[in-house]
Design an enzyme around this catalytic site. Structure first.
Site, PDB file in Angstrom:
ATOM      1  N   GLU A 144       0.901  -1.159   0.000  1.00  0.00           N
ATOM      2  CA  GLU A 144       0.000   0.000   0.000  1.00  0.00           C
ATOM      3  C   GLU A 144       0.933   1.200   0.000  1.00  0.00           C
ATOM      4  O   GLU A 144       1.276   1.734   1.038  1.00  0.00           O
ATOM      5  CB  GLU A 144      -0.897  -0.046   1.233  1.00  0.00           C
ATOM      6  CG  GLU A 144      -2.156   0.762   1.079  1.00  0.00           C
ATOM      7  CD  GLU A 144      -1.971   2.225   1.402  1.00  0.00           C
ATOM      8  OE1 GLU A 144      -1.200   2.902   0.676  1.00  0.00           O
ATOM      9  OE2 GLU A 144      -2.614   2.684   2.344  1.00  0.00           O
ATOM     10  N   GLU A 153       4.359   8.478  -3.996  1.00  0.00           N
ATOM     11  CA  GLU A 153       5.201   7.943  -2.926  1.00  0.00           C
ATOM     12  C   GLU A 153       6.226   6.942  -3.450  1.00  0.00           C
ATOM     13  O   GLU A 153       6.838   6.199  -2.672  1.00  0.00           O
ATOM     14  CB  GLU A 153       4.333   7.315  -1.826  1.00  0.00           C
ATOM     15  CG  GLU A 153       3.755   8.372  -0.894  1.00  0.00           C
ATOM     16  CD  GLU A 153       2.747   7.841   0.123  1.00  0.00           C
ATOM     17  OE1 GLU A 153       2.694   6.618   0.349  1.00  0.00           O
ATOM     18  OE2 GLU A 153       2.002   8.672   0.657  1.00  0.00           O
TER      19      GLU A 153
HETATM   20  N1  SAH Z   1       1.006  -1.245   4.867  1.00  0.00           N
HETATM   21  C1  SAH Z   1       0.519  -0.350   5.889  1.00  0.00           C
HETATM   22  C2  SAH Z   1       1.166   1.031   5.822  1.00  0.00           C
HETATM   23  C3  SAH Z   1       1.080   1.731   4.503  1.00  0.00           C
HETATM   24  S1  SAH Z   1       1.845   3.307   4.505  1.00  0.00           S
HETATM   25  C4  SAH Z   1      -0.983  -0.245   5.789  1.00  0.00           C
HETATM   26  O1  SAH Z   1      -1.508  -0.563   4.740  1.00  0.00           O
HETATM   27  O2  SAH Z   1      -1.638   0.129   6.757  1.00  0.00           O
HETATM   28  C5  SAH Z   1       3.244   3.037   3.516  1.00  0.00           C
HETATM   29  C6  SAH Z   1       4.493   2.687   4.311  1.00  0.00           C
HETATM   30  O3  SAH Z   1       5.461   2.249   3.377  1.00  0.00           O
HETATM   31  C7  SAH Z   1       5.141   3.828   5.057  1.00  0.00           C
HETATM   32  O4  SAH Z   1       5.333   3.407   6.384  1.00  0.00           O
HETATM   33  C8  SAH Z   1       6.494   4.058   4.355  1.00  0.00           C
HETATM   34  O5  SAH Z   1       7.510   4.406   5.298  1.00  0.00           O
HETATM   35  C9  SAH Z   1       6.767   2.697   3.757  1.00  0.00           C
HETATM   36  N2  SAH Z   1       7.539   2.623   2.502  1.00  0.00           N
HETATM   37  C10 SAH Z   1       7.286   3.270   1.342  1.00  0.00           C
HETATM   38  N3  SAH Z   1       8.088   2.849   0.355  1.00  0.00           N
HETATM   39  C11 SAH Z   1       8.885   1.883   0.896  1.00  0.00           C
HETATM   40  C12 SAH Z   1       9.916   1.063   0.362  1.00  0.00           C
HETATM   41  N4  SAH Z   1      10.240   1.120  -0.921  1.00  0.00           N
HETATM   42  N5  SAH Z   1      10.535   0.204   1.206  1.00  0.00           N
HETATM   43  C13 SAH Z   1      10.176   0.122   2.509  1.00  0.00           C
HETATM   44  N6  SAH Z   1       9.199   0.884   3.064  1.00  0.00           N
HETATM   45  C14 SAH Z   1       8.551   1.745   2.263  1.00  0.00           C
END
Ligand code: SAH
Length: 537
Positions: A144, A153
């Site tokens: 996500e 993002e």
């Molecule tokens: N999966 C959770 C949080 C989603 S928010 C949910 O669905 O509730 C997205 C998260 O991904 C954030 O915490 C951000 O720090 C992390 N993130 C984004 N790109 C990333 C990457 N390439 N590798 C590791 N973490 C990542």
């Protein structure tokens, strides 16, 4: 080691440096609020859970072990869903250290310590192999990583890398696909957020018009997305010029290419008007058949959307480079350009030669500086004729032909208005209308102002909107009070100060939805996320 973080002091307006510990992440507050909003997003959570269950079943039906890679695990939520759905093992990757630490605790509390491994790395740093972070490649990819613009993002480069190095060919992906939709509209209100309209000033010697310089008129603006709650936008604020069309979609179960590219669609306007704005939103299908769909469509496209509130995903407003008249039934071509992180649009009357090599893909970069100084709400404010009229009325009352004005406000049009209304000299500021000799820009903080800056003149009218770019909260604009005190020694004894006084009003309210972004969640889809609640609180 300590890190210095820059902070604007709202009282003095000055930039100050604050020492923070090495592991302090100053995005924490923002991150926290968004996480809470996601955890409260029942529609999103339910659909992810359904999609994950379906993907695990498909893998199991093939007689394979279900190995999940959850990129950006946050609280660990999606990995816990996968483990509950029967996945054999989950690799939960999270780059943001405070979140990864929270994920470890949450996973443990919910009894998934043996099934979920939290990896505190960016996914592109994750290694696979007997001594690696992951023992083997995963066959289910869960993420996500989407913002309102879908790709802002960094979802595309992350997927591109994951398909190359971290997951098996033919893996299941949840979500399976994302689709971006657009609709062409005319909207004076939205258009006013990106360009400065001519300002009409009724002076005693006739009407004067302040125009913006041509580089501002032709400036493409900034690439950062304009994300808003379209469900809060009354239909009287825009005219729909086209049907909703699909602009592009991404299949996450196949290798993804993140390199810059463009997509083009033909539109047949359903209404004649001025094409100014492209409204856009996306939906995600959690499964290949498209039966589990989570959509950001606004209320006029899907009526139930009016009740579906979320702040972490909204809708996008894109400003066309210039307004284009369109005629009902006369086809036009809309091109979406994108790089790895942002999308921008162009409208053309005729189909351009599709020679990819010739196509110039460059995101909008502000050339006029105004888009760097004024954000979108500020453009809207400056374009508010009613507001301008009130300032003009007030200025006409206090200005005399020999007034010496000092304006203290950031990027304000007040000095130009004051000049149009006949002030003799307006120190401070500004731009197009060949006023360089009439309006003097003083590059000094109020407390450092000297009489030589003012050519030994005393100020007879002190002006301020007041507006300051460092103001995050409404009352931060009371900085004018501080500035007014700081320049006291330069004021004439009979000085007029405009604004003359200020009052701060407040009211206690109950929000219908907004409370969610900071509110504890307790359990989310049956998982205990109290560790997260403690961070939010
Ligand atoms: N999966 C959770 C949080 C989603 S928010 C949910 O669905 O509730 C997205 C998260 O991904 C954030 O915490 C951000 O720090 C992390 N993130 C984004 N790109 C990333 C990457 N390439 N590798 C590791 N973490 C990542």
């Amino acid at each position: 080691m300590k890190t210095f973080c820059g902070r604007a002091n709202p009282t003095t307006g000055a930039m100050e440096w604050i020492e923070e510990d090495e592991d302090y992440d100053y995005h924490q507050e923002i991150a926290r609020s968004r996480y809470a909003d996601m955890l409260h997003d029942k529609d999103r959570n339910m659909k992810y859970y359904q999609g994950i269950r379906a993907a695990v079943s498909r893998v199991k039906e093939r007689g394979e072990k279900a190995i999940v890679l959850d990129i950006g695990t946050g609280t660990g939520l999606l990995s816990m869903m996968a483990a509950s759905a029967g996945a054999d093992f989950c690799y939960a990757v999270e780059v943001f250290k405070p979140m990864a630490n929270a994920a470890v605790k949450i996973v443990e509390k919910n009894g998934f310590r043996d099934k979920i491994k939290v990896i505190n790395k960016h996914s592109t740093e994750v290694t696979v192999g007997p001594d690696g972070d992951m023992q083997c490649r995963a066959n289910i990819l869960v993420t996500e990583l989407f913002d309102t613009e879908l790709i802002g993002e960094g979802a595309l480069p992350t997927y591109e890398h994951a398909h190359k190095y971290l997951v098996q060919e033919g893996c299941e992906a949840v979500p399976h696909r994302a689709t971006v939709y657009v609709q062409l509209v005319e909207s004076k209100r939205m258009w006013s957020w990106n360009k400065l309209f001519p300002v009409r000033v009724e002076a005693e010697d006739g009407e004067k018009i302040i125009v913006s310089p041509s580089e501002m008129e032709n400036c493409p603006g900034v690439p950062s997305v304009c994300d808003i709650q379209l469900n809060q936008m009354p239909s009287s604020d825009f005219t729909i010029l086209s049907n909703v069309v699909t602009m592009f979609s991404v299949d996450f179960s196949k290798p993804v290419r993140s390199a810059s590219t463009y997509y083009r669609v033909q539109l047949e306007p359903i209404q004649s008007g001025k094409a100014q704005i492209v409204l856009s939103w996306w939906d995600i299908d959690m499964d290949p058949s498209g039966t589990i769909n989570c959509t950001m469509a606004p209320y006029w496209v899907k009526s139930t959307s009016a009740f579906q509130w979320r702040d972490h995903w909204m809708q996008c407003v894109y400003f066309l480079p210039n307004e284009e008249p369109v005629v009902r039934g006369d086809a036009v071509y809309l091109t979406a350009w994108r790089d790895q992180y942002s999308v921008w649009y162009k409208l053309q009357k005729a189909r351009e030669e599709e020679n990819k090599a010739d196509v110039h893909i460059e995101s909008p970069v502000c050339r006029c500086q105004a888009h760097l100084l004024w954000n979108r709400p500020r453009f809207g404010e400056l374009n508010d004729q009613n507001r301008t009229r009130q300032y003009v009325r007030a200025l006409m009352k206090v200005l005399k032909t020999d007034s010496v004005c000092l304006c203290i406000s950031d990027g304000s049009l007040l000095p130009v208005l004051a000049h149009c209304l006949g002030a003799k000299q307006v120190p401070y500021f500004f731009l197009a209308n060949h006023l360089e000799d009439k309006i003097k820009i003083i590059e000094a903080r109020p407390e450092l102002l000297t009489s030589s800056h003012l050519e030994d003149k005393k100020i007879s009218v002190l002006l301020g909107e007041p507006f300051f770019t460092t103001s995050l909260l409404p009352w931060h604009n009371l900085y004018f009070w501080y500035a007014r005190t700081a320049v006291t020694s330069h004021l004439a004894s009979n000085v007029t100060v405009l604004p003359q006084s200020a009052s701060l009003h407040m009211i206690i309210v109950e929000f219908q939805d907004l409370w969610r972004i900071r509110s504890p969640c307790g359990t989310c889809e049956g998982f205990n996320v109290q560790t997260m609640d403690d961070m939010i609180k």
